[in-house]
Design a protein around this motif. Sequence first.
Motif, mmCIF file in Angstrom:
data_model
loop_
_atom_site.group_PDB
_atom_site.id
_atom_site.type_symbol
_atom_site.label_atom_id
_atom_site.label_comp_id
_atom_site.label_asym_id
_atom_site.label_seq_id
_atom_site.Cartn_x
_atom_site.Cartn_y
_atom_site.Cartn_z
ATOM 1 N N LYS A 1 69.192 53.790 104.270
ATOM 2 C CA LYS A 1 68.202 52.963 103.597
ATOM 3 C C LYS A 1 67.974 53.451 102.176
ATOM 4 O O LYS A 1 68.287 54.589 101.835
ATOM 5 N N LYS A 2 67.393 52.569 101.388
ATOM 6 C CA LYS A 2 67.050 52.904 100.010
ATOM 7 C C LYS A 2 66.180 54.166 99.982
ATOM 8 O O LYS A 2 65.311 54.344 100.843
ATOM 9 N N ASN A 3 66.447 55.015 98.989
ATOM 10 C CA ASN A 3 65.734 56.286 98.776
ATOM 11 C C ASN A 3 66.152 57.408 99.709
ATOM 12 O O ASN A 3 65.664 58.528 99.573
ATOM 13 N N ASP A 4 67.038 57.138 100.669
ATOM 14 C CA ASP A 4 67.610 58.231 101.454
ATOM 15 C C ASP A 4 68.438 59.124 100.535
ATOM 16 O O ASP A 4 69.021 58.658 99.559
ATOM 17 N N ARG B 1 70.545 60.191 95.639
ATOM 18 C CA ARG B 1 69.574 59.295 96.248
ATOM 19 C C ARG B 1 70.116 57.863 96.234
ATOM 20 O O ARG B 1 70.696 57.421 95.249
ATOM 21 N N VAL B 2 69.884 57.161 97.333
ATOM 22 C CA VAL B 2 70.350 55.773 97.433
ATOM 23 C C VAL B 2 69.442 54.868 96.597
ATOM 24 O O VAL B 2 68.227 54.858 96.775
ATOM 25 N N LEU B 3 70.056 54.132 95.680
ATOM 26 C CA LEU B 3 69.294 53.225 94.814
ATOM 27 C C LEU B 3 69.262 51.809 95.356
ATOM 28 O O LEU B 3 68.326 51.064 95.122
ATOM 29 N N PHE B 4 70.332 51.442 96.064
ATOM 30 C CA PHE B 4 70.460 50.056 96.500
ATOM 31 C C PHE B 4 71.395 49.995 97.697
ATOM 32 O O PHE B 4 72.418 50.682 97.721
ATOM 33 N N VAL B 5 71.026 49.214 98.694
ATOM 34 C CA VAL B 5 71.890 49.014 99.857
ATOM 35 C C VAL B 5 72.308 47.553 99.912
ATOM 36 O O VAL B 5 71.466 46.662 99.924
ATOM 37 N N ASP B 6 73.610 47.342 99.936
ATOM 38 C CA ASP B 6 74.164 45.998 100.080
ATOM 39 C C ASP B 6 74.559 45.822 101.544
ATOM 40 O O ASP B 6 75.661 46.151 101.954
ATOM 41 N N LEU C 1 76.738 50.769 99.219
ATOM 42 C CA LEU C 1 75.504 51.177 98.580
ATOM 43 C C LEU C 1 75.768 51.857 97.245
ATOM 44 O O LEU C 1 76.868 52.310 96.972
ATOM 45 N N GLU D 1 72.627 57.220 93.221
ATOM 46 C CA GLU D 1 72.272 57.664 91.877
ATOM 47 C C GLU D 1 73.205 58.769 91.379
ATOM 48 O O GLU D 1 73.325 59.809 92.019
#
Length: 107
Positions: free
Chosen positions: A6-9, A24-29, A35, A38
């Motif tokens: 998920k986002k922010n993981d 850090r994950v910025l976006f999940v498609d 994804l 960053e």
Amino acid sequence: MGLNVKKNDKVRIVTGKDRGKSGRVLFVDKKNGRLIVEGLNVVKKTKRPDQQNQKGGIIDIEAPVDISNVMVVCPKCNKPTRIKKKALGDGRHVRICGKCEEILDKV
Ligand SMILES: [Zn+2]
């Protein structure tokens, strides 16, 4: 495999040129199973001139990473881990760390 990221993981890349790095994950498609992380999988891209940048030029952007190429890093034990699911008893499920069983979702 479900979409457990998920986002922010915080995730670690497990294959490719950025293997072993984390971010850090910025976006999940979800649709495409990819994804944006960053600062990772950065590619150079030619930018056309626009109002902010009259000349255009080469910019660094994060390219999507396949979701199967990352592992979530547990914020507690700080290790890349397989996510497990845990039932809360009220019908909801949360993600937990496969190693230390820390709950990874806000509940
Ligand atoms: Zn853990």
